[in-house]
Design a protein around this motif. Sequence first.
Motif, PDB file in Angstrom:
ATOM      1  N   ASN A  75      25.847  45.493  41.141  1.00 32.79           N
ATOM      2  CA  ASN A  75      26.473  46.739  41.571  1.00 32.79           C
ATOM      3  C   ASN A  75      26.487  47.753  40.430  1.00 32.79           C
ATOM      4  N   THR A  76      26.803  47.276  39.221  1.00 33.33           N
ATOM      5  CA  THR A  76      26.844  48.165  38.061  1.00 33.33           C
ATOM      6  C   THR A  76      25.453  48.641  37.691  1.00 33.33           C
ATOM      7  N   ALA A  77      24.449  47.776  37.806  1.00 30.44           N
ATOM      8  CA  ALA A  77      23.077  48.158  37.442  1.00 30.44           C
ATOM      9  C   ALA A  77      22.568  49.297  38.308  1.00 30.44           C
ATOM     10  N   GLN A  78      22.897  49.280  39.597  1.00 29.69           N
ATOM     11  CA  GLN A  78      22.450  50.372  40.464  1.00 29.69           C
ATOM     12  C   GLN A  78      23.164  51.680  40.137  1.00 29.69           C
ATOM     13  N   THR A  79      24.419  51.603  39.675  1.00 26.93           N
ATOM     14  CA  THR A  79      25.126  52.826  39.286  1.00 26.93           C
ATOM     15  C   THR A  79      24.659  53.320  37.922  1.00 26.93           C
ATOM     16  N   LEU A  80      24.068  52.437  37.107  1.00 30.69           N
ATOM     17  CA  LEU A  80      23.611  52.814  35.763  1.00 30.69           C
ATOM     18  C   LEU A  80      22.334  53.643  35.799  1.00 30.69           C
ATOM     19  N   LEU A  81      21.441  53.370  36.741  1.00 33.41           N
ATOM     20  CA  LEU A  81      20.113  53.979  36.722  1.00 33.41           C
ATOM     21  C   LEU A  81      20.132  55.510  36.714  1.00 33.41           C
ATOM     22  N   PRO A  82      20.987  56.190  37.513  1.00 34.08           N
ATOM     23  CA  PRO A  82      20.983  57.663  37.451  1.00 34.08           C
ATOM     24  C   PRO A  82      21.401  58.217  36.089  1.00 34.08           C
ATOM     25  N   SER A  83      22.003  57.394  35.224  1.00 35.77           N
ATOM     26  CA  SER A  83      22.336  57.816  33.864  1.00 35.77           C
ATOM     27  C   SER A  83      21.206  57.532  32.878  1.00 35.77           C
ATOM     28  N   VAL A  84      20.163  56.853  33.347  1.00 41.06           N
ATOM     29  CA  VAL A  84      19.045  56.482  32.483  1.00 41.06           C
ATOM     30  C   VAL A  84      17.830  57.375  32.724  1.00 41.06           C
ATOM     31  N   VAL A  85      17.601  57.765  33.990  1.00 40.37           N
ATOM     32  CA  VAL A  85      16.444  58.609  34.314  1.00 40.37           C
ATOM     33  C   VAL A  85      16.903  59.842  35.077  1.00 40.37           C
ATOM     34  N   ASP A  86      16.065  60.875  35.063  1.00 37.39           N
ATOM     35  CA  ASP A  86      16.318  62.084  35.836  1.00 37.39           C
ATOM     36  C   ASP A  86      16.333  61.744  37.324  1.00 37.39           C
ATOM     37  N   ARG A  87      17.221  62.401  38.080  1.00 40.28           N
ATOM     38  CA  ARG A  87      17.358  62.081  39.500  1.00 40.28           C
ATOM     39  C   ARG A  87      16.088  62.354  40.295  1.00 40.28           C
ATOM     40  N   SER A  88      15.255  63.272  39.826  1.00 39.75           N
ATOM     41  CA  SER A  88      14.000  63.539  40.519  1.00 39.75           C
ATOM     42  C   SER A  88      13.012  62.386  40.384  1.00 39.75           C
ATOM     43  N   LEU A  89      13.297  61.444  39.466  1.00 39.29           N
ATOM     44  CA  LEU A  89      12.395  60.320  39.219  1.00 39.29           C
ATOM     45  C   LEU A  89      12.920  59.004  39.799  1.00 39.29           C
ATOM     46  N   LEU A  90      13.963  59.065  40.623  1.00 39.93           N
ATOM     47  CA  LEU A  90      14.605  57.832  41.075  1.00 39.93           C
ATOM     48  C   LEU A  90      13.660  56.949  41.900  1.00 39.93           C
ATOM     49  N   GLU A  91      12.850  57.554  42.794  1.00 36.47           N
ATOM     50  CA  GLU A  91      11.933  56.724  43.583  1.00 36.47           C
ATOM     51  C   GLU A  91      10.952  55.992  42.680  1.00 36.47           C
ATOM     52  N   ARG A  92      10.404  56.707  41.689  1.00 38.69           N
ATOM     53  CA  ARG A  92       9.452  56.062  40.778  1.00 38.69           C
ATOM     54  C   ARG A  92      10.147  54.969  39.960  1.00 38.69           C
ATOM     55  N   ALA A  93      11.337  55.283  39.434  1.00 39.76           N
ATOM     56  CA  ALA A  93      12.063  54.304  38.615  1.00 39.76           C
ATOM     57  C   ALA A  93      12.454  53.084  39.433  1.00 39.76           C
ATOM     58  N   ASN A  94      12.977  53.306  40.642  1.00 44.18           N
ATOM     59  CA  ASN A  94      13.349  52.181  41.500  1.00 44.18           C
ATOM     60  C   ASN A  94      12.136  51.377  41.925  1.00 44.18           C
ATOM     61  N   GLY A  95      11.024  52.062  42.219  1.00 45.65           N
ATOM     62  CA  GLY A  95       9.809  51.351  42.615  1.00 45.65           C
ATOM     63  C   GLY A  95       9.310  50.417  41.533  1.00 45.65           C
ATOM     64  N   ARG A  96       9.310  50.909  40.282  1.00 42.12           N
ATOM     65  CA  ARG A  96       8.850  50.060  39.179  1.00 42.12           C
ATOM     66  C   ARG A  96       9.812  48.901  38.927  1.00 42.12           C
ATOM     67  N   LEU A  97      11.108  49.179  39.061  1.00 44.96           N
ATOM     68  CA  LEU A  97      12.078  48.082  38.911  1.00 44.96           C
ATOM     69  C   LEU A  97      11.855  47.022  39.977  1.00 44.96           C
ATOM     70  N   TRP A  98      11.664  47.462  41.228  1.00 47.98           N
ATOM     71  CA  TRP A  98      11.422  46.500  42.303  1.00 47.98           C
ATOM     72  C   TRP A  98      10.138  45.722  42.067  1.00 47.98           C
ATOM     73  N   ALA A  99       9.111  46.399  41.537  1.00 45.09           N
ATOM     74  CA  ALA A  99       7.853  45.703  41.265  1.00 45.09           C
ATOM     75  C   ALA A  99       8.061  44.602  40.239  1.00 45.09           C
ATOM     76  N   ALA A 100       8.747  44.944  39.129  1.00 47.77           N
ATOM     77  CA  ALA A 100       8.987  43.958  38.073  1.00 47.77           C
ATOM     78  C   ALA A 100       9.900  42.845  38.561  1.00 47.77           C
ATOM     79  N   GLU A 101      10.991  43.227  39.230  1.00 48.07           N
ATOM     80  CA  GLU A 101      11.952  42.228  39.699  1.00 48.07           C
ATOM     81  C   GLU A 101      11.312  41.274  40.704  1.00 48.07           C
ATOM     82  N   THR A 102      10.565  41.840  41.642  1.00 43.07           N
ATOM     83  CA  THR A 102       9.975  41.001  42.681  1.00 43.07           C
ATOM     84  C   THR A 102       8.849  40.137  42.132  1.00 43.07           C
ATOM     85  N   THR A 103       8.044  40.704  41.248  1.00 41.87           N
ATOM     86  CA  THR A 103       6.966  39.918  40.651  1.00 41.87           C
ATOM     87  C   THR A 103       7.522  38.688  39.965  1.00 41.87           C
TER      88      THR A 103
END
Length: 456
Positions: free
Chosen positions: A144-172
Motif C-alpha cells: 500500500n505504501t509503495a503505490q503511494t510512494l511512486l507519485p513522489s518519485v516520478v512526474d505524474r505524466s510518466l505514471l503509466e510508463r513507470a507503472n508499466g516498467r515496475l509491472w514488467a520487472a515484478e512479473t518477470t
Amino acid sequence: MSAAAGRKPLGANYRKLLASATAANLGDGLMSVALVWLASALTRDALLIALVGVAGRLPWLFFSLPAGVISDRFDRRALIGWMDVCRVAVVAALGVLVLFDSGGLPTPEQLAAGAPEPAGGPALIAALCLASLLLGCAEVLRDNTAQTLLPSVVDRSLLERANGRLWAAETTMNSFVGPPLGGVLIAVALALPFLANAGLLAVSAALIFALAGNFLPAGAAARGRRIDWKGEIGEGFRWLWSHRLIRSLAIMLGLLNLLSNLSFAIIVLFVQEVLQLYQGWQFGLVSTGLAAGAVLGSLVAERVTARLTAGTALLVSIAGMGLSILLMGLLPWVVPFWMLGVASGVFVVIWNVVTVSLRQRLIPDRLLGRVNSVYRFFGWGTIAIGTVLGGLLVGLGETMLPRDWALRAVFLIGGMAQLSLLCYARRRINTTEIRAAEEIARAEAAASPDQRDAGT
C-alpha cells in the motif's frame, strides 16, 4: 502522455525503486512455488492447502484500513524498508524450520498415489499458515505504501510508463523467473528457496533505504502525534465512496479477485492431478505462461490504453480474464493451459496498469494512503473469501463428480461468473466516466498545487 513527457528520464530514485522491486519479487516468485509445494507434500486436502493461501490474504481484510492511515502519517520510504526487514526475519526463520523438519517427507506424487501423510504434517501446516499471516501483514503495509510512494518519485505524466516498467520487472521475477528457479532449488533442498528469499529481501530493503529525498506525506507533520484511527479511516472511506469511478473500480476488483481465486487457490492440485505434472520444476514452468503474458501486457499496456481508450481497455481486460479462466477448465492439457496463462497475464496487467495509474492521478496525496487502503480492502480482501470457497467447492464437487472434474469445475464457475460482470462494468467504468473524473482531478490539483506536488 505527450511526446515530451515520453522523453523525460524516470530518474535515479526510480531506478533504485525498480531494482528493489526486482529483488523482492524474485524472492516472492521462489516462495510462490515453495509454499504450495511444501503444503502439497504434507496433505492432499484442498481446503488445508487453500488455508495456507488464506492466511496470507486475511490481513487485507483486518489490516488494510489501519495500514492506509500509517501510510499517510509516516515516512513512506522508511515504512517500505522496515517491512522488508520484517519479512527477512520471518522468511529466514521459516527456512531454518524447513531445513531441520522437512527430511523424510513424501513427494506429492507419492501422496496422490496413497502414501500416508507425514506425522509432523499438521505442525508444519500450522507453521506455514503463521508465516503466511505475518508475511501478509508486512505485505499489506509495504505494498500500500509503495503505490503511494511512486507519485513522489516520478512526474505524474510518466505514471503509466513507470507503472508499466515496475509491472514488467515484478512479473518477470515473481512469475517468470522465480517459479521455475524455485522448482530447481526445491530439487536441491526444500529450504533453499526460503533462505534465498531472505537474502533477496535484504537487498530490497537496502535499496529502499538508499532513496534520496523527503517522502513524508503531504500534511503529515500538521496532524500531530495522536492518531484518530476512526476519523482518519473514515475520511479515506468517505472520499472513495463518494467518488463514483474509484468506488466502481474497487467493487469490480473485489469481484474479479474473488472469482479468479476460486481456481488459483487449488492450482497446484490441478497441475499435479489433471495435467499430471508432479515435479517442482514442471509446476514452475507451467506457471511461466501467466508471467510471460504479464510481461507482454506491461510492455503494451500504455499503447493499448492510448489506442483503445482506458475504459475500453478495462472492458476488454475483464472479458479476456474471464474467457481465459473458463477455457483453462475446458482444455486441461499442458500447452493450451500455458497459452491461456499468457492471455490471462496480458489482460491482468493491462487492468492493473490502467487502474493503478488512475488512482495515483485522481486521489489527493494527503489521502492517497488511506483511499488506496480502502480500495484494496474491497479489492483484495475478497481474495481470502475466494480462496476458501475454491477449496470448499472442490470438496463439494468430489461428492458428485470425479476428482479431476471437481478440480476443473472451479475454473468453469469462476470464468463464467467473471464474464457476467461485463454488464455492470459497461455502465460504471467506461471512457466517459474516466475522462470526467480526470478533468475534475486536474481542476482540483490546479487549485491546490501544494497537494499535487507534495513529496516531489
